[in-house]
Design a protein around this motif. Structure first.
Motif, PDB file in Angstrom:
ATOM      1  N   ASP A  15       0.854  -1.187   0.000  1.00 14.94           N
ATOM      2  CA  ASP A  15       0.000   0.000   0.000  1.00 14.94           C
ATOM      3  C   ASP A  15       0.891   1.238   0.000  1.00 14.94           C
ATOM      4  OD1 ASP A  15      -1.847   1.977   0.360  1.00 14.94           O
ATOM      5  OD2 ASP A  15      -2.505   1.337   2.341  1.00 14.94           O
ATOM      6  N   GLU A  16       1.028   1.864  -1.165  1.00 16.05           N
ATOM      7  CA  GLU A  16       1.881   3.047  -1.266  1.00 16.05           C
ATOM      8  C   GLU A  16       1.318   4.203  -0.448  1.00 16.05           C
ATOM      9  OE1 GLU A  16       4.814   3.183  -2.505  1.00 16.05           O
ATOM     10  OE2 GLU A  16       4.762   1.134  -3.275  1.00 16.05           O
ATOM     11  N   GLY A  17       0.001   4.202  -0.265  1.00 20.20           N
ATOM     12  CA  GLY A  17      -0.626   5.213   0.577  1.00 20.20           C
ATOM     13  C   GLY A  17      -0.822   6.543  -0.121  1.00 20.20           C
ATOM     14  N   GLU A  18      -1.397   7.461   0.606  1.00 18.14           N
ATOM     15  CA  GLU A  18      -1.646   8.802   0.085  1.00 18.14           C
ATOM     16  C   GLU A  18      -1.603   9.816   1.213  1.00 18.14           C
ATOM     17  OE1 GLU A  18      -5.847   9.706  -1.077  1.00 18.14           O
ATOM     18  OE2 GLU A  18      -6.153   7.556  -0.733  1.00 18.14           O
ATOM     19  N   VAL A  19      -1.447  11.064   0.825  1.00 20.51           N
ATOM     20  CA  VAL A  19      -1.497  12.182   1.760  1.00 20.51           C
ATOM     21  C   VAL A  19      -2.841  12.863   1.559  1.00 20.51           C
ATOM     22  CG1 VAL A  19      -0.465  14.376   2.458  1.00 20.51           C
ATOM     23  CG2 VAL A  19       1.001  12.487   1.702  1.00 20.51           C
ATOM     24  N   TRP A  41     -14.588  17.875  16.590  1.00 16.83           N
ATOM     25  CA  TRP A  41     -13.994  16.570  16.301  1.00 16.83           C
ATOM     26  C   TRP A  41     -12.551  16.596  16.789  1.00 16.83           C
ATOM     27  CZ3 TRP A  41     -15.434  12.584  12.373  1.00 16.83           C
ATOM     28  CH2 TRP A  41     -16.781  12.668  12.003  1.00 16.83           C
ATOM     29  N   THR A  42     -12.083  15.494  17.383  1.00 17.67           N
ATOM     30  CA  THR A  42     -10.660  15.383  17.671  1.00 17.67           C
ATOM     31  C   THR A  42      -9.955  14.938  16.397  1.00 17.67           C
ATOM     32  OG1 THR A  42     -10.704  13.044  18.304  1.00 17.67           O
ATOM     33  CG2 THR A  42     -11.195  14.675  20.043  1.00 17.67           C
ATOM     34  N   SER A  43      -8.642  15.123  16.354  1.00 16.04           N
ATOM     35  CA  SER A  43      -7.872  14.649  15.205  1.00 16.04           C
ATOM     36  C   SER A  43      -7.983  13.128  15.080  1.00 16.04           C
ATOM     37  CB  SER A  43      -6.412  15.079  15.359  1.00 16.04           C
ATOM     38  OG  SER A  43      -6.318  16.489  15.457  1.00 16.04           O
ATOM     39  N   PHE A  44      -8.015  12.445  16.225  1.00 13.68           N
ATOM     40  CA  PHE A  44      -8.183  10.986  16.216  1.00 13.68           C
ATOM     41  C   PHE A  44      -9.551  10.601  15.656  1.00 13.68           C
ATOM     42  CE2 PHE A  44      -9.737   7.091  18.238  1.00 13.68           C
ATOM     43  CZ  PHE A  44      -8.759   6.187  17.834  1.00 13.68           C
ATOM     44  N   ASP A  45     -10.595  11.379  15.981  1.00 12.39           N
ATOM     45  CA  ASP A  45     -11.932  11.103  15.434  1.00 12.39           C
ATOM     46  C   ASP A  45     -11.899  11.082  13.911  1.00 12.39           C
ATOM     47  OD1 ASP A  45     -13.126  11.004  17.952  1.00 12.39           O
ATOM     48  OD2 ASP A  45     -13.772  13.093  17.900  1.00 12.39           O
ATOM     49  N   VAL A  46     -11.208  12.071  13.327  1.00 12.76           N
ATOM     50  CA  VAL A  46     -11.127  12.161  11.871  1.00 12.76           C
ATOM     51  C   VAL A  46     -10.394  10.949  11.296  1.00 12.76           C
ATOM     52  CG1 VAL A  46     -10.240  13.507   9.922  1.00 12.76           C
ATOM     53  CG2 VAL A  46     -11.243  14.679  11.886  1.00 12.76           C
ATOM     54  N   ALA A  47      -9.243  10.623  11.890  1.00  8.31           N
ATOM     55  CA  ALA A  47      -8.476   9.480  11.403  1.00  8.31           C
ATOM     56  C   ALA A  47      -9.276   8.183  11.519  1.00  8.31           C
ATOM     57  CB  ALA A  47      -7.163   9.363  12.181  1.00  8.31           C
ATOM     58  N   ASN A  48      -9.972   8.015  12.631  1.00  5.42           N
ATOM     59  CA  ASN A  48     -10.750   6.802  12.856  1.00  5.42           C
ATOM     60  C   ASN A  48     -11.920   6.706  11.876  1.00  5.42           C
ATOM     61  OD1 ASN A  48     -11.027   4.404  14.384  1.00  5.42           O
ATOM     62  ND2 ASN A  48     -12.711   5.312  15.549  1.00  5.42           N
ATOM     63  N   LYS A  49     -12.573   7.843  11.617  1.00  5.98           N
ATOM     64  CA  LYS A  49     -13.688   7.869  10.668  1.00  5.98           C
ATOM     65  C   LYS A  49     -13.211   7.480   9.273  1.00  5.98           C
ATOM     66  CE  LYS A  49     -17.820   8.970   9.093  1.00  5.98           C
ATOM     67  NZ  LYS A  49     -19.043   8.187   9.428  1.00  5.98           N
ATOM     68  N   LEU A  50     -12.085   8.038   8.850  1.00  7.01           N
ATOM     69  CA  LEU A  50     -11.563   7.716   7.529  1.00  7.01           C
ATOM     70  C   LEU A  50     -11.133   6.256   7.436  1.00  7.01           C
ATOM     71  CD1 LEU A  50      -9.455  10.912   6.767  1.00  7.01           C
ATOM     72  CD2 LEU A  50     -11.558  10.198   5.635  1.00  7.01           C
ATOM     73  N   LYS A  51     -10.545   5.748   8.493  1.00 11.75           N
ATOM     74  CA  LYS A  51     -10.099   4.349   8.482  1.00 11.75           C
ATOM     75  C   LYS A  51     -11.280   3.407   8.282  1.00 11.75           C
ATOM     76  CE  LYS A  51      -7.277   1.019  11.021  1.00 11.75           C
ATOM     77  NZ  LYS A  51      -6.423   0.771  12.210  1.00 11.75           N
ATOM     78  N   ARG A  52     -12.373   3.668   8.997  1.00 11.25           N
ATOM     79  CA  ARG A  52     -13.558   2.804   8.879  1.00 11.25           C
ATOM     80  C   ARG A  52     -14.258   3.003   7.539  1.00 11.25           C
ATOM     81  NH1 ARG A  52     -15.119   5.158  13.634  1.00 11.25           N
ATOM     82  NH2 ARG A  52     -17.017   5.846  12.564  1.00 11.25           N
ATOM     83  N   ALA A  53     -14.492   4.271   7.183  1.00  7.88           N
ATOM     84  CA  ALA A  53     -15.308   4.560   6.011  1.00  7.88           C
ATOM     85  C   ALA A  53     -14.605   4.221   4.702  1.00  7.88           C
ATOM     86  CB  ALA A  53     -15.715   6.038   6.009  1.00  7.88           C
ATOM     87  N   CYS A  54     -13.283   4.412   4.668  1.00  9.09           N
ATOM     88  CA  CYS A  54     -12.539   4.233   3.419  1.00  9.09           C
ATOM     89  C   CYS A  54     -11.689   2.964   3.413  1.00  9.09           C
ATOM     90  CB  CYS A  54     -11.670   5.453   3.157  1.00  9.09           C
ATOM     91  SG  CYS A  54     -12.604   7.004   3.085  1.00  9.09           S
ATOM     92  N   LYS A  55     -11.835   2.147   4.447  1.00  7.77           N
ATOM     93  CA  LYS A  55     -11.169   0.845   4.528  1.00  7.77           C
ATOM     94  C   LYS A  55      -9.640   0.953   4.487  1.00  7.77           C
ATOM     95  CE  LYS A  55     -15.343  -0.781   4.440  1.00  7.77           C
ATOM     96  NZ  LYS A  55     -16.001  -1.133   5.710  1.00  7.77           N
ATOM     97  N   PHE A  56      -9.098   2.011   5.087  1.00  7.73           N
ATOM     98  CA  PHE A  56      -7.650   2.137   5.170  1.00  7.73           C
ATOM     99  C   PHE A  56      -7.121   1.167   6.218  1.00  7.73           C
ATOM    100  CE2 PHE A  56      -8.525   6.662   3.770  1.00  7.73           C
ATOM    101  CZ  PHE A  56      -8.010   6.489   2.499  1.00  7.73           C
ATOM    102  N   LYS A  57      -6.056   0.441   5.894  1.00  5.14           N
ATOM    103  CA  LYS A  57      -5.458  -0.468   6.865  1.00  5.14           C
ATOM    104  C   LYS A  57      -4.580   0.285   7.862  1.00  5.14           C
ATOM    105  CE  LYS A  57      -5.467  -4.515   3.820  1.00  5.14           C
ATOM    106  NZ  LYS A  57      -4.630  -5.543   3.123  1.00  5.14           N
ATOM    107  N   LYS A  58      -3.975   1.358   7.404  1.00  7.46           N
ATOM    108  CA  LYS A  58      -3.057   2.117   8.244  1.00  7.46           C
ATOM    109  C   LYS A  58      -3.230   3.595   7.955  1.00  7.46           C
ATOM    110  CE  LYS A  58       1.837   2.077   9.588  1.00  7.46           C
ATOM    111  NZ  LYS A  58       3.182   1.526   9.256  1.00  7.46           N
TER     112      LYS A  58
END
Length: 238
Positions: free
Chosen positions: A14-18, A27-44
């Protein structure tokens, strides 16, 4: 006969993206990261530079192999705009907590504010707020603060290269700040209030830039999720 693996059928790294997101208020910064991880199926996924829950603005998130670049982004210069209000204080120096004191403002002149501003520009020693994620004795300061405990907080050296003020709506003061990694804008607000012989709290804050990344190029969180889920052929009802 030994078979040669078909590289095209092997799992690719997974080359990943910025990702640039305009963090929503509360929203906390962690809330945003967690939402994106679940919604967009990011592994990391991880974020580069925490924003307070009541702040808005540019949040850089990295996925996959791009997470190796997080420290690089965190170290870059940052720019903020916001509003401080003279004459009142809160324990958190923002509106997360209730007002705890009031102070006079009638003595504050433009010259006094300019002198205070000058003292907060350059390389300065700064004490982080008690309501912050700084760790003392292995625990986040904000956890101690919420239990009503105090702690000895060490000063840290930061650089403020620009601190602009607009006092046309006094006692509300609009500001623009450019600063180094690790600078607490709430601490600047607290110190500014003390230097002008009053109290101060921050009523709003927006991060507009990190290095060469600008808020104008950031996605609203729902829009990014919709684009990414469409790209991945996932249901858009997340």
């Amino acid at each position: 006969m030994q078979q040669v693996p078909d590289k095209e059928n092997q799992p690719q790294p997974d080359e990943g993206e910025v990702i640039l997101i305009d963090k929503p208020r509360e929203w906390t910064s962690f809330d945003v990261a967690n939402k994106l991880k679940r919604a967009c199926k990011f592994k990391k996924i991880g974020h580069a530079g925490t924003l307070d829950p009541l702040a808005t603005g540019l949040l850089i998130l990295c996925t996959g192999r791009k997470t190796k670049q997080i420290d690089q982004y965190q170290a870059q210069e940052k720019e903020y705009t916001g509003t401080l209000v003279l004459g009142k204080t809160t324990p958190s120096i923002d509106l997360e907590t209730d007002f705890d004191a009031e102070y006079p403002t009638g003595h504050i002149t433009g010259e006094l504010m300019e002198e205070a501003r000058r003292q907060l520009v350059g390389t300065i020693d700064q004490v982080p707020p008690i309501y912050s994620a700084v760790q003392v004795d292995g625990e986040r300061l904000y956890k101690k603060a919420r239990r009503g405990e105090t702690a000895e907080i060490k000063k840290r050296q930061v650089t403020v290269s620009l601190f602009e003020l607009d006092s046309s709506a006094f006692p509300e003061i609009n500001f623009r700040i450019i600063c180094s990694k690790g600078t607490y804008i709430r601490s600047l607000v607290r110190d500014f209030g003390e230097l002008v012989g009053s109290g101060a709290y921050m009523s709003s804050l927006c991060r507009t830039r990190i290095g060469t990344f600008h808020l104008a190029d950031a996605w609203a969180l729902p829009d990014y999720i919709l684009r990414k889920r469409t790209e991945l052929n996932l249901s858009t009802q997340e």
